[in-house]
Design an enzyme around this catalytic site. Sequence first.
Site, mmCIF file in Angstrom:
data_model
loop_
_atom_site.group_PDB
_atom_site.id
_atom_site.type_symbol
_atom_site.label_atom_id
_atom_site.label_comp_id
_atom_site.label_asym_id
_atom_site.label_seq_id
_atom_site.Cartn_x
_atom_site.Cartn_y
_atom_site.Cartn_z
ATOM 1 N N HIS A 1 0.861 12.405 -2.279
ATOM 2 C CA HIS A 1 -0.329 11.604 -1.941
ATOM 3 C C HIS A 1 -0.956 12.075 -0.626
ATOM 4 O O HIS A 1 -1.464 11.263 0.162
ATOM 5 C CB HIS A 1 0.012 10.116 -1.833
ATOM 6 C CG HIS A 1 0.484 9.498 -3.105
ATOM 7 N ND1 HIS A 1 -0.353 8.839 -3.975
ATOM 8 C CD2 HIS A 1 1.713 9.437 -3.676
ATOM 9 C CE1 HIS A 1 0.344 8.396 -5.013
ATOM 10 N NE2 HIS A 1 1.600 8.752 -4.854
ATOM 11 N N HIS B 1 4.483 0.819 2.782
ATOM 12 C CA HIS B 1 5.904 0.742 2.407
ATOM 13 C C HIS B 1 6.101 -0.440 1.450
ATOM 14 O O HIS B 1 5.799 -1.576 1.825
ATOM 15 C CB HIS B 1 6.731 0.534 3.682
ATOM 16 C CG HIS B 1 8.206 0.503 3.451
ATOM 17 N ND1 HIS B 1 8.792 0.702 2.226
ATOM 18 C CD2 HIS B 1 9.228 0.299 4.314
ATOM 19 C CE1 HIS B 1 10.093 0.610 2.336
ATOM 20 N NE2 HIS B 1 10.391 0.373 3.602
ATOM 21 N N TYR C 1 10.164 5.332 1.889
ATOM 22 C CA TYR C 1 8.908 5.358 2.663
ATOM 23 C C TYR C 1 9.177 5.313 4.169
ATOM 24 O O TYR C 1 8.622 6.088 4.942
ATOM 25 C CB TYR C 1 7.991 4.205 2.223
ATOM 26 C CG TYR C 1 7.406 4.454 0.852
ATOM 27 C CD1 TYR C 1 8.204 4.349 -0.288
ATOM 28 C CD2 TYR C 1 6.086 4.833 0.676
ATOM 29 C CE1 TYR C 1 7.701 4.609 -1.556
ATOM 30 C CE2 TYR C 1 5.572 5.100 -0.586
ATOM 31 C CZ TYR C 1 6.375 4.976 -1.692
ATOM 32 O OH TYR C 1 5.874 5.241 -2.940
ATOM 33 N N ASN D 1 -0.487 2.570 -8.147
ATOM 34 C CA ASN D 1 -1.232 3.705 -8.696
ATOM 35 C C ASN D 1 -2.319 3.204 -9.638
ATOM 36 O O ASN D 1 -2.360 2.019 -9.970
ATOM 37 C CB ASN D 1 -0.289 4.632 -9.484
ATOM 38 C CG ASN D 1 0.561 5.511 -8.568
ATOM 39 O OD1 ASN D 1 0.247 5.691 -7.398
ATOM 40 N ND2 ASN D 1 1.634 6.043 -9.118
HETATM 41 C C1 HEM Z 1 5.921 3.273 -9.225
HETATM 42 C C2 HEM Z 1 6.181 4.398 -8.614
HETATM 43 C C3 HEM Z 1 5.442 4.870 -7.406
HETATM 44 C C4 HEM Z 1 4.195 4.561 -6.964
HETATM 45 C C5 HEM Z 1 3.191 3.624 -7.587
HETATM 46 C C6 HEM Z 1 3.967 5.274 -5.735
HETATM 47 C C7 HEM Z 1 2.821 5.198 -4.993
HETATM 48 C C8 HEM Z 1 2.613 5.840 -3.819
HETATM 49 C C9 HEM Z 1 1.396 5.825 -3.069
HETATM 50 C C10 HEM Z 1 0.138 5.071 -3.453
HETATM 51 C C11 HEM Z 1 1.575 6.596 -1.974
HETATM 52 C C12 HEM Z 1 0.528 6.921 -0.918
HETATM 53 C C13 HEM Z 1 0.469 5.863 0.119
HETATM 54 C C14 HEM Z 1 -0.641 6.189 1.091
HETATM 55 O O1 HEM Z 1 -1.814 6.139 0.692
HETATM 56 O O2 HEM Z 1 -0.332 6.490 2.253
HETATM 57 C C15 HEM Z 1 2.908 7.088 -2.011
HETATM 58 C C16 HEM Z 1 3.461 7.890 -1.041
HETATM 59 C C17 HEM Z 1 4.768 8.265 -1.062
HETATM 60 N N1 HEM Z 1 5.683 7.972 -2.042
HETATM 61 FE FE1 HEM Z 1 5.425 6.949 -3.708
HETATM 62 N N2 HEM Z 1 5.081 6.003 -5.444
HETATM 63 C C18 HEM Z 1 6.006 5.764 -6.436
HETATM 64 C C19 HEM Z 1 7.278 6.260 -6.505
HETATM 65 C C20 HEM Z 1 7.906 6.874 -5.469
HETATM 66 C C21 HEM Z 1 9.308 7.174 -5.415
HETATM 67 C C22 HEM Z 1 10.312 6.827 -6.511
HETATM 68 C C23 HEM Z 1 9.526 7.756 -4.223
HETATM 69 C C24 HEM Z 1 10.815 8.266 -3.633
HETATM 70 C C25 HEM Z 1 12.005 7.903 -4.017
HETATM 71 C C26 HEM Z 1 8.273 7.848 -3.528
HETATM 72 C C27 HEM Z 1 8.082 8.417 -2.289
HETATM 73 C C28 HEM Z 1 6.874 8.507 -1.641
HETATM 74 C C29 HEM Z 1 6.709 9.180 -0.379
HETATM 75 C C30 HEM Z 1 7.784 9.922 0.387
HETATM 76 C C31 HEM Z 1 5.375 9.021 -0.023
HETATM 77 C C32 HEM Z 1 4.683 9.507 1.234
HETATM 78 C C33 HEM Z 1 4.634 8.325 2.183
HETATM 79 C C34 HEM Z 1 4.072 8.644 3.549
HETATM 80 O O3 HEM Z 1 4.227 9.771 4.025
HETATM 81 O O4 HEM Z 1 3.493 7.708 4.145
HETATM 82 N N3 HEM Z 1 7.304 7.284 -4.302
HETATM 83 N N4 HEM Z 1 3.533 6.619 -3.137
#
Ligand code: HEM
Length: 755
Positions: free
Chosen positions: A128, A392, A415, A200
Site C-alpha cells: 500500500h 492499525h 502494523y 479494502n
Molecule cells: C483483510 C486483510 C487486509 C487488509 C484489508 C489490509 C489493508 C491494508 C491497508 C488499507 C493498508 C494501508 C494503510 C495506509 O493507507 O496506510 C495496509 C498496510 C499494511 N498492511 Fe495490510 N491488509 C490486510 C492484511 C494484512 C496482513 C495479513 C498483513 C500482515 C500480516 C498486513 C500488513 C500490512 C503492512 C505491513 C502494511 C503497511 C503499514 C504501514 O507501513 O503503515 N496486511 N493494509
Amino acid sequence: MTETNPAAAAAEHPDAQDSAAPGREIPGAPSSVPPPVAEPVEPGAPVPPKPDQRGPQTYSPTGQKTGIAQKEVAQGGDRLTTAQGTRLYDTDHSLKAGPRGPSLLQDHHLREKITHFDHERIPERAVHARGAAAHGVFQGYGTARGICKAAFLGEGVRTPVFVRFSTVLGSRGSADTVRDTRGFATKFYTDQGVFDLVGNNIPVFFIQDAVKFPDIVHAAKPHPDREIPQAQSAHDTFWDFVSLHTEATHHTLWNMSDRGIPRSFRMMEGFGIHTFRLVNAEGASTLVKFHWKPRLGVHSQVWEEAQLTAGMDPDFHRRDLADAIEAGALPQWELGVQTFPDTEDQTFAGIDLLDPTKIVPEELAPVKPIGLMTLDKNPSNYFAETEQVAFHPGNLVPGIDVTNDPLLQGRLFSYLDTQISRLGGPNFPQLPINRTHTPVNDMLRDGMHQTAVHRGVAPYRPNSLDGGCPFTAGADAGAYIEFPEPLAATAKVRDAAATFDDHFSQARLFWLSMTPTEREHIIAAYTFELAKCREPAIRERVVGTLANIDGELCGQVAAGLGLPAARPAAALDDPDPSPALSQLGRRWPVDGRTIGIVIAEGQDLSGVRTVRQAILEAGMVPLVIAARAGTRDADGDPVAVQRTFATARSIEFDAILVAGAPAPASDAYGARDAKADDELARAGVDSRVLLLLTEAYRHGKALGAWADGADALEAVGIATDSPGVVAGDQAAPVLERVKELLGGHRVWDRFTPSV
Ligand code: HEM
C-alpha cells in the site's frame, strides 16, 4: 441511502471556521491570491492555504488542545532561519575560502541543509505504498446504539476522520490505475481514542491466515531478479502462487473483475473484510461486517482506458480525489454493518464468519446504515499527513472488538511492528496526523523522536511520588475492556477449520452474480494477465482452477490462450446469484464527473457558455478543449480553454460534448504530434479530436454534439443514432440527455456481449 448536502456538511464541520467551504470551481484554477510575476524583494504574507485544504488537528503530543487554528500550522514566517531559529542572510552560496576556494567544514547552514535533505525520504510502506488521502467528518446515525456502545456512533455525533486510499502492489511513485486491490483506511479521531478501520475495496482476501502474508506479497511484488513488472499482477510469480494456493481464487476473481480498475476512489465500496465484534452497553456481543457504500455508486474504467491512463496521467485517482474536494463535489460514503448473532460456531447461513475469503451475500444479511462520512478537505502537506499516517487494526475504542479470524489476529501484530521501522522509532503516534484528540496518559517514555515533554517523576505503576497517577479506569469510566469470549477446551495446532477448505463456491457465486458485460471484462482480464505469463504450466494450472468456478469462464479463457478447457474437480453447485455484487444496472449521482467540450475556432460560443454553466451547477467539471490555449471571446464573456488538442486525451473525460468540427490546427501534423494521424486528417477535422472521440466511444462514454459537432462524429464513423450518442440543434437538451447517460456511468449496450 440518506441524502446529505455536502456543502452544508462541510460548513457544519468543527473546523469550518478555519477556512471557507469549497465552492463550485474548475479544479486546478490558479490561487485566489496570485503570486507576483517578478521575485518579491520585501517580505510579504505567504500564500494562504486553499479553501479545500486543512492540516491535521493541532493537539499536543500529550493530547492537549493547542488552540492554534489548523491553517496556522504551516511554516509561514517572513524570515528564513536555521532549524534552531537563527536568521540567515544567504542560502544560495556555501561558505568558502574565497569566491573560488573550497567549501568550509565550518558552514553549519550548508551541513544542516544538506544533511536534512539527505534524510528526506523515509522507507515507503511494505505494501500500500502508493496512496492519496483526505480529511473529513463522520456523523453517526445512532442506529447502532442497540448493538454498540462506541460513543462516536451516537446520533448526530460528529467525529473528524482522515482517510487514505491506496494500491497494494506498486511502489510510491507507481501509477494509480493499475489492476489491483485498493486500500480504504479510515482513522476516526473519536472522543474515546483513535479507531482505525483498515479495509479494502474488495470484501475478501487472498489468504486465510496472516502467516501467508509474506508469501502472497512476495509472489505479487515484482520479480526479485529484475524488479519487474511494477504495480501489477500480470506476471508468473503471482499466478504461480494463486493457482497453487487456491484459497486465493475468490479474491483473484474480484481483482480480475471491474473492481480491480476503479474509475475513482470516490466510486469504490470499502469493506472491513473480517468479522468484527460489537459490544453494547449491557455487554452483549454481535458479530458484524463493515461496509462503506459510496453515494456515487461503484464504477470502473475499461482496461484499455486504465492502461492509457497509467501513462497519460499516473496520478489520475489522486488528482480526481483532490479535484473533487476542491470543486465542492464532496465524496460521501455511508457506513453500514451486516449483523450476525454471536453463536458458538460463528457461522451464518452455513458461511464461516472467521474465514476472510468468504462474504455473506447482502440478500441474506442486509447492510444496515449506521453513519455518514463526508470528505471535505485536502491535506496541506502530503508527507506530513498522507505519508506519515499510520493505521492499525488494533486501534479500537470501547464497543468495537476483534474476532479470532486468523488473518486479523496476525494483522494485530504486523502494523505496529512495521511502523516502528517505517517511521523511525516508537513515537510515531505523536506525529500530528496520528495524534489522538483525547488526553494521553501513557507511561511510554523516551525513544527516537520523542516530542512530548513529560512531567512527573514516576512513569511507572504503582507509584506514590506522582500521587499514584495515572489510575486505571473501569468500564463505567470508559476503559477499553476486551469481550470475555469463552474459548473451547482444545489443543495447540497449526491447522484451520474444515470449512476453510472450500475455495471455489463463493467464487462461483460472484461469477453467477455478474452481468454479461461484467463477465466479458473478467474473461478478458484473465486472458490478458495469463498471456503475460511466460510459463505454460502456470497458464494451464490457472485454467484448471477456473474450471472449478465456471465452465464458460474456463472455456473462453482457455480459448484465448490456445489451451484446451479443463474439467472441474467436482460437479459445480448453482447458488442463488447476489445482485448486490454487480456494479451495473442502476443510476447514480454525477457529482464531480468531468465533461470535455470541443470547440472550433471562430464558432458561436453561446451554446458552450450555456452548457458550461449548467455543468458547473450540476456539480460536474466542464473542461473546454480547443486548438490552442488562452481564452475565446463569447459576447464579452470570455470562455477559458483548459485543454488543447495536443494535451487532451479521452481518459480524462467521463463524457464529451462536441460543439464544432475543428479544422486541423497549425500543429496537427505527425512530425510534431504523433497523435495527429495524417490519414485521419483528410476528414477535414483535426485528427486529435477524432482520436478523442473514437477512444471515448470504445470506452463506452456518452457523446453529445450540436451545431457542426455531428460532422466531427461522422468524420470518424460514429453514427449519431448509435447508443449513447446524442445529437441535436441546441446545446442544453443535448447536455441533459448526456447527463442522464452519465448517471448509468457508461453505455454498455453499445457492445454486444458474447457470453
Ligand atoms: C483483510 C486483510 C487486509 C487488509 C484489508 C489490509 C489493508 C491494508 C491497508 C488499507 C493498508 C494501508 C494503510 C495506509 O493507507 O496506510 C495496509 C498496510 C499494511 N498492511 Fe495490510 N491488509 C490486510 C492484511 C494484512 C496482513 C495479513 C498483513 C500482515 C500480516 C498486513 C500488513 C500490512 C503492512 C505491513 C502494511 C503497511 C503499514 C504501514 O507501513 O503503515 N496486511 N493494509
